[in-house]
Design an enzyme around this catalytic site. Structure first.
Site, PDB file in Angstrom:
ATOM      1  N   GLY A  83       6.333   6.207 -13.834  1.00  0.00           N
ATOM      2  CA  GLY A  83       5.885   5.417 -12.686  1.00  0.00           C
ATOM      3  C   GLY A  83       4.654   5.982 -12.004  1.00  0.00           C
ATOM      4  CG  ASP A 137      -1.269   1.281 -11.430  1.00  0.00           C
ATOM      5  OD1 ASP A 137      -0.817   1.386 -10.261  1.00  0.00           O
ATOM      6  OD2 ASP A 137      -0.665   0.695 -12.340  1.00  0.00           O
TER       7      ASP A 137
HETATM    8  C1  GLA Z   1       2.509  -1.334 -11.206  1.00  0.00           C
HETATM    9  C2  GLA Z   1       1.216  -2.116 -11.416  1.00  0.00           C
HETATM   10  C3  GLA Z   1       0.371  -2.126 -10.140  1.00  0.00           C
HETATM   11  C4  GLA Z   1       1.177  -2.543  -8.923  1.00  0.00           C
HETATM   12  C5  GLA Z   1       2.515  -1.793  -8.868  1.00  0.00           C
HETATM   13  C6  GLA Z   1       3.419  -2.319  -7.783  1.00  0.00           C
HETATM   14  O1  GLA Z   1       2.239   0.018 -11.012  1.00  0.00           O
HETATM   15  O2  GLA Z   1       0.495  -1.569 -12.480  1.00  0.00           O
HETATM   16  O3  GLA Z   1      -0.751  -2.965 -10.315  1.00  0.00           O
HETATM   17  O4  GLA Z   1       1.374  -3.924  -8.892  1.00  0.00           O
HETATM   18  O5  GLA Z   1       3.214  -1.858 -10.088  1.00  0.00           O
HETATM   19  O6  GLA Z   1       2.902  -2.039  -6.514  1.00  0.00           O
END
Ligand code: GLA
Length: 344
Positions: free
Chosen positions: A107, A156
């Site tokens: 994550g 991200d």
């Molecule tokens: C993932 C996605 C991001 C965002 C998050 C939730 O990490 O890649 O773009 O949407 O989930 O905040």
């Protein structure tokens, strides 16, 4: 002018607060971590690109001109090569060496870090100038969408590109502007506890959530959920109303968290993390038993706030630990490190 070898580093990210807001033109408060992916692009002759993922003990070889589909980490590398060419870049490296100290599926956006590092290394090796951070973030977003099948937002990629040591970014996804704010935790610590449940965006309910947000905005006749208000929710059936309520209230929590940080009120920040988690669990429904167990463990250890981080459905839980508490075994302290850059 092209060089024999160019090396780039791109970090993973921690999202302090503002989850599932990026693709809704919303707000987030995030930072780049110290761990990340380092990629060296090496010159050679020929049309083939050989990729060595040292930490995985794995390789890939494909035609630079036509990378062709693949799965797992290979999809991101091939996608980056293809999307760069679509944007007019001419990557000419024949070998990519990848090293990472970022856990996959935890994550922390290892896939975005990989994609950003591959793009930066290839562009630099070819002697070309990288585009602006927002443009490069969009290229990497297309890699995730077209090559890995997840329609993510820009959280991200932008955080990996724009992060600064000791600072947190307040990102507005409507304007794509990011404000850099000092992160002073006054002796508190941010920790991440892995849930043990590996995740990928494509294999989770991520795209479904994104579609539900789109549908909610459409029914409320607003461009995006950024423009929706709690008073509008009565126009929606129950599930869509809860999805939208999460996004609307989460944007409010990002602003409240920014104020709490500015005031040095870490207890207030912790409360906001707890409320973010409750909203992600009950309204957005992206929690799992493994996530709940990790949250409970962190709270029992004295966390003033704990919440699932990233897309959900596994990954890691983020918690704010006051001075004098001991985080559970397996948790690691995270702090903001530099954003993506070339290494001389
Ligand atoms: C993932 C996605 C991001 C965002 C998050 C939730 O990490 O890649 O773009 O949407 O989930 O905040």
């Amino acid at each position: 002018m092209s060089t024999r070898v160019a090396t780039a580093f791109a970090p993973g990210r921690v999202n302090l607060i503002g989850e599932h807001t990026d693709y809704n033109d919303g707000l987030a408060l995030a930072f780049s971590v110290r761990a990340g992916v380092t990629v060296s692009a090496v010159a050679g002759s020929g049309e083939q690109l050989e990729v060595i993922a040292h930490d995985l003990g794995a390789r890939d070889t494909f035609s630079r001109r036509e990378p062709g589909p693949a799965s797992g980490w290979r999809a991101y590398v091939r996608g980056a090569v293809a999307e760069l060419q679509e944007q007019g870049y001419r990557p000419s490296a024949t070998r990519l060496e990848i090293r990472s100290d970022l856990a996959i599926g935890a994550g922390m956006s290892s896939s975005a870090a990989l994609t950003v590092a591959v793009c930066l290394a290839l562009i630099a090796q070819g002697g070309e100038q990288p585009p602006a951070a927002t443009a490069l973030a969009r290229i990497c977003q297309r890699v995730e969408a077209r090559w890995a099948g997840a329609e993510t937002g820009l959280l991200d990629q932008l955080t990996s590109l724009l992060g600064t040591a000791d600072h947190v970014l307040l990102i507005d996804f409507l304007t794509l502007e990011a404000q850099t704010l000092a992160l002073d935790l006054r002796g508190f610590e941010l920790v991440l506890l892995p849930t043990g449940q590996a995740r990928t965006n494509a294999a989770s309910g991520y795209n479904e959530r994104r579609e539900q947000c789109r549908e909610a905005a459409h029914r409320m006749r607003v461009e995006s959920l950024r423009d929706a208000t709690i008073q509008d929710l009565h126009m929606l059936p129950d599930t869509l109303a809860r999805r939208a309520r999460h996004v609307i209230t989460e944007n409010g929590r990002v602003l409240a968290a920014t104020r709490a940080l500015g005031d040095g009120d870490l207890t207030a920040l912790g409360g906001l993390l707890d409320r973010s988690h409750a909203s992600l669990r009950d309204d957005f429904e992206v929690s799992t038993d493994a996530v709940e167990a990790a949250v409970a463990e962190l709270k029992a250890a004295g966390a003033v706030g704990a919440r699932l981080m990233g897309g959900g459905f596994g990954g890691s839980v983020l918690a704010l630990m006051p001075p004098g508490t001991v985080a559970p075994a397996g948790a690691t302290v995270v702090s903001p490190g530099p954003g993506a850059h070339l290494i001389a």
